[in-house]
Design a protein around this motif. Structure first.
Motif, mmCIF file in Angstrom:
data_model
loop_
_atom_site.group_PDB
_atom_site.id
_atom_site.type_symbol
_atom_site.label_atom_id
_atom_site.label_comp_id
_atom_site.label_asym_id
_atom_site.label_seq_id
_atom_site.Cartn_x
_atom_site.Cartn_y
_atom_site.Cartn_z
ATOM 1 N N UNK A 84 -32.376 -0.507 -36.207
ATOM 2 C CA UNK A 84 -33.759 -0.845 -36.939
ATOM 3 C C UNK A 84 -34.798 -1.333 -36.044
ATOM 4 N N UNK A 85 -34.565 -2.168 -35.160
ATOM 5 C CA UNK A 85 -35.841 -2.527 -34.586
ATOM 6 C C UNK A 85 -36.146 -1.809 -33.316
ATOM 7 N N UNK A 86 -35.656 -0.448 -33.041
ATOM 8 C CA UNK A 86 -35.981 0.306 -32.192
ATOM 9 C C UNK A 86 -35.122 0.427 -30.841
ATOM 10 N N UNK A 87 -34.260 -0.749 -30.725
ATOM 11 C CA UNK A 87 -33.373 -0.764 -29.705
ATOM 12 C C UNK A 87 -31.943 0.024 -30.038
ATOM 13 N N UNK A 88 -31.088 -0.124 -29.141
ATOM 14 C CA UNK A 88 -29.924 1.189 -29.345
ATOM 15 C C UNK A 88 -28.698 0.476 -29.057
ATOM 16 N N UNK A 89 -27.465 1.167 -29.869
ATOM 17 C CA UNK A 89 -26.252 0.510 -29.443
ATOM 18 C C UNK A 89 -25.408 1.577 -28.977
ATOM 19 N N UNK A 90 -24.679 1.437 -27.810
ATOM 20 C CA UNK A 90 -23.944 2.324 -27.191
ATOM 21 C C UNK A 90 -22.617 1.991 -28.076
ATOM 22 N N UNK A 91 -21.782 2.905 -28.518
ATOM 23 C CA UNK A 91 -20.400 2.764 -29.298
ATOM 24 C C UNK A 91 -19.477 3.491 -28.236
ATOM 25 N N UNK A 92 -18.843 2.549 -27.245
ATOM 26 C CA UNK A 92 -18.014 2.861 -26.553
ATOM 27 C C UNK A 92 -16.430 2.104 -26.164
ATOM 28 N N UNK A 93 -15.901 2.484 -25.253
ATOM 29 C CA UNK A 93 -14.509 1.972 -25.020
ATOM 30 C C UNK A 93 -14.571 1.235 -23.777
ATOM 31 N N UNK A 94 -14.179 0.132 -23.291
ATOM 32 C CA UNK A 94 -14.209 -0.426 -22.211
ATOM 33 C C UNK A 94 -12.504 -0.428 -21.825
ATOM 34 N N UNK A 95 -12.460 -0.225 -20.507
ATOM 35 C CA UNK A 95 -10.757 -0.192 -19.903
ATOM 36 C C UNK A 95 -10.715 -1.181 -18.697
ATOM 37 N N UNK A 96 -9.871 -2.359 -18.793
ATOM 38 C CA UNK A 96 -9.799 -3.063 -17.714
ATOM 39 C C UNK A 96 -8.346 -3.328 -17.646
ATOM 40 N N UNK A 97 -7.794 -3.273 -16.476
ATOM 41 C CA UNK A 97 -6.254 -3.488 -16.346
ATOM 42 C C UNK A 97 -5.426 -2.626 -17.025
ATOM 43 N N UNK A 98 -5.836 -1.354 -17.487
ATOM 44 C CA UNK A 98 -5.171 -0.425 -18.168
ATOM 45 C C UNK A 98 -5.033 -0.609 -19.784
ATOM 46 N N UNK A 99 -6.018 -1.589 -20.029
ATOM 47 C CA UNK A 99 -6.073 -1.683 -21.613
ATOM 48 C C UNK A 99 -7.613 -1.417 -22.046
ATOM 49 N N UNK A 100 -7.439 -0.541 -22.973
ATOM 50 C CA UNK A 100 -8.877 -0.152 -23.579
ATOM 51 C C UNK A 100 -9.217 -0.649 -24.913
#
Length: 156
Positions: A84-100
């Motif tokens: 709503x404030x004009x910023x953004x949100x990336x909807x994603x997945x992070x994988x570290x050490x094989x864990x997502x």
């Protein structure tokens, strides 16, 4: 070269900062149609640097990043929404050490001509990814929360 991927954590109650000196980001984002965005970031986990020799020597090891088995981490977002404030949100997945795990990444975006600057931060629980095993798993010596900061400078 002008971009930065950093992190802030605590050790023995004191905050410390670090960064990943090597990473590759592929980004396609139309601010007028953010739902079609694609963001892929591959992080070279061997490039973690905090400026503390003992910590920098420990991070690649099996208790922390386990780089011999998992030399890279990856963040993939296939959707971006405008807040709503004009910023953004990336909807994603992070994988570290094989864990997502899902990791939303709020960020601001400034475009001037062919140059774009995106700045954002997200907080993750390091133990969700198996980072900090053994004596470090309970958070007594090293805090469990890690703030990740991004400052991406890109050109069209």
């Amino acid at each position: 070269a002008a971009s930065r991927l950093g992190f802030t954590a605590t050790q023995s109650g004191a905050a410390f900062e670090g960064e990943f000196e090597k990473f590759d980001a592929k980004i396609a984002l139309d601010p007028d149609n953010p739902a079609t965005a694609m963001i892929e970031v591959t992080i070279d986990m061997t490039s973690a640097a905090t400026g503390d020799q003992q910590r920098d020597t420990a991070l690649p090891g099996s208790d922390w990043f386990k780089v011999k088995e998992f030399p890279s981490a990856r963040y993939v977002a296939t959707k971006v929404v405008r807040a709503a404030d004009g910023s953004f949100v990336a909807e994603g997945d992070l994988t570290i050490r094989g864990v997502t795990k899902p990791l939303p990444l709020p960020f601001t975006l400034v475009i001037a001509g062919d140059a774009a600057t995106a700045k954002g931060e997200a907080t993750l629980m390091r133990t969700d990814f198996g980072v900090g095993e053994g004596e470090f798993a309970d958070g007594a010596w090293v805090g469990l929360d890690v703030k990740v900061t991004v400052d991406i400078r890109a050109t069209r």
